[in-house]
Design a protein around this motif. Structure first.
Motif, PDB file in Angstrom:
ATOM      1  N   THR A  37       7.758  12.920  -7.104  1.00  0.00           N
ATOM      2  CA  THR A  37       7.512  13.497  -5.783  1.00  0.00           C
ATOM      3  C   THR A  37       6.716  12.505  -4.942  1.00  0.00           C
ATOM      4  O   THR A  37       6.071  11.593  -5.486  1.00  0.00           O
ATOM      5  N   ALA A  39       3.971  13.079  -3.597  1.00  0.00           N
ATOM      6  CA  ALA A  39       2.581  13.229  -4.035  1.00  0.00           C
ATOM      7  C   ALA A  39       2.322  12.422  -5.301  1.00  0.00           C
ATOM      8  O   ALA A  39       1.237  11.835  -5.458  1.00  0.00           O
ATOM      9  N   ASP A  40       3.303  12.375  -6.222  1.00  0.00           N
ATOM     10  CA  ASP A  40       3.171  11.558  -7.432  1.00  0.00           C
ATOM     11  C   ASP A  40       3.005  10.083  -7.069  1.00  0.00           C
ATOM     12  O   ASP A  40       2.128   9.392  -7.595  1.00  0.00           O
ATOM     13  N   GLU A  42       2.083   8.807  -4.190  1.00  0.00           N
ATOM     14  CA  GLU A  42       0.831   8.593  -3.459  1.00  0.00           C
ATOM     15  C   GLU A  42      -0.354   8.534  -4.424  1.00  0.00           C
ATOM     16  O   GLU A  42      -1.230   7.675  -4.301  1.00  0.00           O
ATOM     17  N   ALA A  43      -0.374   9.440  -5.400  1.00  0.00           N
ATOM     18  CA  ALA A  43      -1.456   9.443  -6.389  1.00  0.00           C
ATOM     19  C   ALA A  43      -1.458   8.145  -7.189  1.00  0.00           C
ATOM     20  O   ALA A  43      -2.529   7.578  -7.465  1.00  0.00           O
TER      21      ALA A  43
END
Length: 76
Positions: A37, A39-40, A42-43
């Motif tokens: 994702t 978010a994955d 970005e993290a």
């Protein structure tokens, strides 16, 4: 290369030092097929920045420690 480990999914982020110099990369693998994702990703980018900062700080500390040791030999 990742396939040799049986990994089905992989995402990487660059480890960049000062001036954008490449220090390496941070890689996350999964043995199950998956879509990463945003978010994955970005993290992982945040973790890569933290790791690059730590590498840079440790390198600066090592330079200072060598310089302190050199100066001690001059003044002892």
């Amino acid at each position: 290369a990742v396939q040799g480990f049986g990994a089905r999914a992989c995402v990487t982020a660059p480890l960049l030092g000062e001036g954008g110099h490449a220090l390496g990369s941070l890689c996350v693998i999964d043995y199950a097929a998956r879509a990463w994702t945003p978010a994955d990703v970005e993290a992982l980018g945040d973790l890569a920045q933290a790791a690059a900062a730590e590498i840079t700080l440790r390198a600066a500390y090592d330079v200072q420690a060598r310089e302190r040791a050199r100066l001690r030999t001059l003044y002892d």
